[in-house]
Design an enzyme around this catalytic site. Structure first.
Site, short mmCIF file in Angstrom:
data_model
loop_
_atom_site.label_atom_id
_atom_site.label_comp_id
_atom_site.label_asym_id
_atom_site.label_seq_id
_atom_site.Cartn_x
_atom_site.Cartn_y
_atom_site.Cartn_z
N ARG A 154 8.84 -3.10 11.71
CA ARG A 154 7.83 -2.57 10.80
C ARG A 154 6.57 -3.40 10.82
O ARG A 154 5.63 -3.10 10.08
CB ARG A 154 8.39 -2.59 9.39
CG ARG A 154 8.68 -1.25 8.78
CD ARG A 154 9.22 -1.52 7.40
NE ARG A 154 9.17 -0.41 6.54
CZ ARG A 154 10.18 0.45 6.39
NH1 ARG A 154 11.25 0.36 7.09
NH2 ARG A 154 10.06 1.42 5.51
N ARG A 157 12.87 13.63 -3.13
CA ARG A 157 14.13 13.17 -2.50
C ARG A 157 15.17 12.75 -3.54
O ARG A 157 14.84 12.09 -4.53
CB ARG A 157 13.84 11.98 -1.57
CG ARG A 157 15.12 11.34 -1.04
CD ARG A 157 14.88 10.38 0.09
NE ARG A 157 13.84 9.41 -0.21
CZ ARG A 157 13.24 8.68 0.70
NH1 ARG A 157 13.55 8.81 1.96
NH2 ARG A 157 12.32 7.82 0.34
N LYS A 217 12.74 10.09 8.98
CA LYS A 217 13.46 9.19 9.91
C LYS A 217 14.97 9.18 9.61
O LYS A 217 15.79 9.32 10.51
CB LYS A 217 12.90 7.75 9.82
CG LYS A 217 11.41 7.64 10.12
CD LYS A 217 10.94 6.20 10.07
CE LYS A 217 11.04 5.53 8.71
NZ LYS A 217 10.20 6.15 7.64
N ARG A 238 3.57 1.89 -0.79
CA ARG A 238 4.34 1.96 0.46
C ARG A 238 3.49 2.58 1.57
O ARG A 238 3.55 2.16 2.73
CB ARG A 238 5.62 2.77 0.25
CG ARG A 238 6.69 1.99 -0.48
CD ARG A 238 7.81 2.87 -0.96
NE ARG A 238 8.57 3.49 0.09
CZ ARG A 238 9.40 4.52 -0.09
NH1 ARG A 238 9.56 5.03 -1.30
NH2 ARG A 238 10.05 5.03 0.91
N ARG A 292 15.66 7.21 -5.83
CA ARG A 292 15.47 5.79 -5.50
C ARG A 292 14.36 5.20 -6.36
O ARG A 292 13.36 5.85 -6.63
CB ARG A 292 15.08 5.65 -4.02
CG ARG A 292 16.26 5.59 -3.08
CD ARG A 292 15.91 5.71 -1.61
NE ARG A 292 14.77 4.94 -1.15
CZ ARG A 292 14.34 4.93 0.11
NH1 ARG A 292 14.96 5.64 1.03
NH2 ARG A 292 13.29 4.21 0.47
#
Ligand code: AP5
Length: 208
Positions: A88, A122, A13, A164, A153
């Site tokens: 969300r 990532r 996204k 998540r 992160r």
């Protein structure tokens, strides 16, 4: 044009939002980025949000809805915006309807294995927030946009990712049906090459 990007963590996204916002001159409103900026700056919102984000839980609806409602009154967002990571939950989607008319919801999806591979790989620039993947980075690489340090992160560790993904399935995926029923949902295969996904999204948006 006002659009939403919907999809599980790591589907792309943020990566696509950056490209689409540039091409269509939209304000990129990423609730995750706004929360992380607040954590970095040590604000009250950041302190409250950190414990939820680090566990992979959602920040309470009331906090997020107020934040987005305010952001959408700013001139750049009034002209056109892309909501990345909001809504969300169904409660957030219902609240959004009261203050914003959405033209389309782009839903991206990919297999759980691919999502985990993308999230664990990532790296994010500490300075400008640009996103990279280790498979396309030289060892010890810095950000190619600003030279900033790249980091992982906190919520991109495997144990948090699993939660998540569970939270996404339980609380966010019902939005697929919600927006399908409203005739707003357009689906894109998030497993394809980054450039192909961008072109597919552009083709959808050019027809709006
Ligand atoms: P947020 O920051 O929104 O995280 P997320 O939705 O979990 O999404 P991600 O940022 O993990 O993934 P992405 O889809 O943007 O993927 P990316 O483009 O980086 O939210 C974080 C937290 O904040 C939440 O857990 C929650 O606590 C809180 N929060 C935020 N909004 C909230 C809300 N509305 N309500 C309540 N709480 C909220 O890509 C991932 C990787 O894959 C990158 O390395 C990228 O280079 C690579 N990649 C991307 N696309 C491709 C491709 N096509 N092929 C190969 N590699 C690709």
């Amino acid at each position: 044009m006002k659009i939403i990007f919907l999809g599980p963590p790591g589907v792309g996204k943020g990566t696509q939002a950056e490209r689409i916002c540039e091409r269509f001159e939209l304000a990129h409103i990423s609730t995750g980025d706004i929360l992380r900026a607040n954590i970095k700056n040590g604000t009250e919102l950041g302190k409250a949000a950190k414990s939820y984000i680090d566990k992979g839980e959602l920040v309470p609806d009331s906090v997020i809805i107020d934040l987005v409602r305010d952001r959408l009154t700013e001139p750049d967002a009034v002209k056109g915006c892309l909501l990345d990571g909001f809504p969300r939950t169904v409660a957030q989607a219902e609240a959004l309807e009261e203050f914003c008319d959405i033209d389309a919801v782009i839903n991206m999806d990919a297999s759980v294995e691919l999502l985990i591979e993308r999230i664990t790989g990532r790296r994010v620039c500490r300075n400008c927030g640009a996103t990279f993947h280790i498979s396309r980075l030289a060892p010890d690489a810095a950000c190619d946009k600003c030279g900033g340090e790249l980091y992982q992160r906190n919520d991109d560790k495997l144990e948090t990712i699993e939660n998540r993904l569970k939270v996404y399935t339980a609380q966010t995926s019902p939005l697929i049906e919600y927006y399908t029923a409203k005739g707003l949902l357009k689906s894109v295969d998030g497993e394809k090459h980054i450039d192909t996904v961008t072109e597919e999204i552009c083709a959808i948006l050019e027809q709006l």
